[in-house]
Scaffold this active site. Structure first.
Site, mmCIF file in Angstrom:
data_model
loop_
_atom_site.group_PDB
_atom_site.id
_atom_site.type_symbol
_atom_site.label_atom_id
_atom_site.label_comp_id
_atom_site.label_asym_id
_atom_site.label_seq_id
_atom_site.Cartn_x
_atom_site.Cartn_y
_atom_site.Cartn_z
ATOM 1 N N SER A 168 -2.607 -12.302 4.902
ATOM 2 C CA SER A 168 -3.161 -12.238 3.541
ATOM 3 C C SER A 168 -2.201 -12.918 2.556
ATOM 4 O O SER A 168 -2.638 -13.453 1.534
ATOM 5 C CB SER A 168 -3.468 -10.800 3.115
ATOM 6 O OG SER A 168 -2.299 -10.042 2.937
ATOM 7 N N LYS A 223 0.805 -1.222 0.000
ATOM 8 C CA LYS A 223 0.000 0.000 0.000
ATOM 9 C C LYS A 223 0.839 1.275 0.000
ATOM 10 O O LYS A 223 0.284 2.366 -0.111
ATOM 11 C CB LYS A 223 -0.971 -0.037 1.170
ATOM 12 C CG LYS A 223 -2.033 -1.104 1.001
ATOM 13 C CD LYS A 223 -3.021 -0.728 -0.087
ATOM 14 C CE LYS A 223 -3.497 -1.907 -0.898
ATOM 15 N NZ LYS A 223 -4.365 -1.545 -2.012
HETATM 16 C C1 LIG Z 1 -2.025 -6.962 4.298
HETATM 17 C C2 LIG Z 1 -2.899 -6.646 3.144
HETATM 18 N N1 LIG Z 1 -3.126 -7.599 2.247
HETATM 19 C C3 LIG Z 1 -3.930 -7.375 1.194
HETATM 20 C C4 LIG Z 1 -4.547 -6.160 0.999
HETATM 21 C C5 LIG Z 1 -5.497 -6.009 -0.153
HETATM 22 O O1 LIG Z 1 -5.220 -5.007 -1.026
HETATM 23 P P1 LIG Z 1 -6.351 -4.325 -1.877
HETATM 24 O O2 LIG Z 1 -7.057 -3.325 -0.968
HETATM 25 O O3 LIG Z 1 -5.631 -3.640 -2.970
HETATM 26 O O4 LIG Z 1 -7.302 -5.356 -2.328
HETATM 27 C C6 LIG Z 1 -4.326 -5.130 1.918
HETATM 28 C C7 LIG Z 1 -4.959 -3.835 1.770
HETATM 29 O O5 LIG Z 1 -4.773 -2.910 2.540
HETATM 30 C C8 LIG Z 1 -3.478 -5.383 3.022
HETATM 31 O O6 LIG Z 1 -3.253 -4.433 3.953
#
Ligand SMILES: Cc1ncc(COP(=O)(O)O)c(C=O)c1O
Length: 306
Positions: free
Chosen positions: A265, A44
């Site tokens: 994630s 991000k």
């Molecule tokens: C740790 C983490 N994984 C995945 C994502 C997913 O990203 P996106 O919002 O672009 O789908 C985020 C989003 O903030 C995140 O903080």
């Protein structure tokens, strides 16, 4: 001599690493883009830089003004990092459940953090941010959940970096979705280059993409309570819904087998990659994104398998 003038110059161009420590079907290869190598520690940072740039360019904000954004944390860190030295104040509305490390880092970068009740989810955080916008003069909300600059960030950076790193030899692209910006922008770029690339979106149980009910999950950063306008089902060819248990088990394995200290994630995306690998023909290259590091989740017991 090679040196940089500012940490802002370190955003993007993260390493792509092949994961060879798992049993994969013959001829199937798996690669992960390590986004925790960004200076603010996540995928991000790219978005923070772009949102701030476009807000300044479009006259939405000027020095002395305040950016207010509802965020699960990493977008906040990215925006706060981008705002350093610009004279712009940053304020984030974060549901209480999100990791304390992320909230502390936002504050360390000069941001004000406003918490909303966990039970109200991101929807509650968005409502609170709207309220603050009417109260604070010269404030602006970039709205990562609605702003086309979100997927554009990844269309312009992550997509080309992956394409170039593998000289276009990509067959399957797998990524988790919170706002869906990372997935949408990168998938769109890759499909533009080669429409045959299979794009796979990943969510936790408790997210609505696969038709499930919205509900709580431990996997942090991904999961949707609503579908943002820039997310188009035409961008994905498959959806994997991964349980917290599977995601956290992979987090532990990635650290112990590969030395990769990643957040949940990433564990979820990796489990989805292994499921795709089972379906893949020899010669298939699968690429995914590891959005951040486990260090910002130690207080939540990320390695304890609770
Ligand atoms: C740790 C983490 N994984 C995945 C994502 C997913 O990203 P996106 O919002 O672009 O789908 C985020 C989003 O903030 C995140 O903080």
């Amino acid at each position: 001599m090679k040196y940089y003038k500012h940490v802002h110059d370190l955003i993007g161009n993260t390493p792509l690493v092949e994961i060879t420590q798992f049993d994969l079907p013959e001829g199937v290869r798996l690669f992960a883009k390590l986004e925790y190598f960004n200076p603010g520690g996540s995928v991000k940072d790219r978005l923070g830089k772009k949102l701030l740039q476009s807000a300044l360019e479009n006259g939405h904000i000027s020095p002395g003004g305040t950016i207010i954004e509802p965020t699960a944390g990493n977008t906040g860190i990215g925006l706060a990092l981008a705002a350093i030295g610009t004279g712009i104040n940053v304020m984030f509305v974060v549901p209480e459940k999100f990791s304390i490390e992320k909230q502390e880092l936002m504050k360390a970068l000069g941001a004000t953090v406003v918490n909303t009740p966990t039970k109200d989810g991101m929807t509650g955080a968005i409502a609170k941010a709207n309220e603050l916008l009417t109260e604070i003069p010269n404030s602006y909300c970039p709205q990562q959940f609605a702003n086309p600059a979100n997927p554009e960030t990844y269309f312009e950076t992550l997509g080309p970096e992956i394409w170039e790193a593998l000289d276009g030899h990509i067959d399957v692209f797998v990524a988790g979705a919170g706002s869906g910006g990372t997935f949408t922008g990168t998938a769109k770029y890759l499909k533009h280059q080669n429409p045959a690339i299979k794009t796979v979106i990943v969510e936790p149980e408790g997210s609505i993409l696969n038709g499930g009910e919205s509900g709580p999950h431990r996997t942090e950063g991904i999961g949707m309570e609503f579908i943002p306008p820039f997310v188009d089902t035409a961008h994905f060819n498959a959806i994997h819904t991964i349980s917290d248990k599977d995601a956290f088990a992979r987090v532990l394995e990635l650290s112990q087998k590969c030395g990769m200290l990643v957040g949940s994630s990433s564990g979820s995306a990796f489990e989805a990659c292994l499921r795709e690998a089972k379906l893949a023909k020899p010669g298939t290259n699968i690429v995914t994104i590891f959005p951040d590091s486990s260090e910002r989740y130690l207080s939540t017991g990320i390695y304890k398998n609770e």
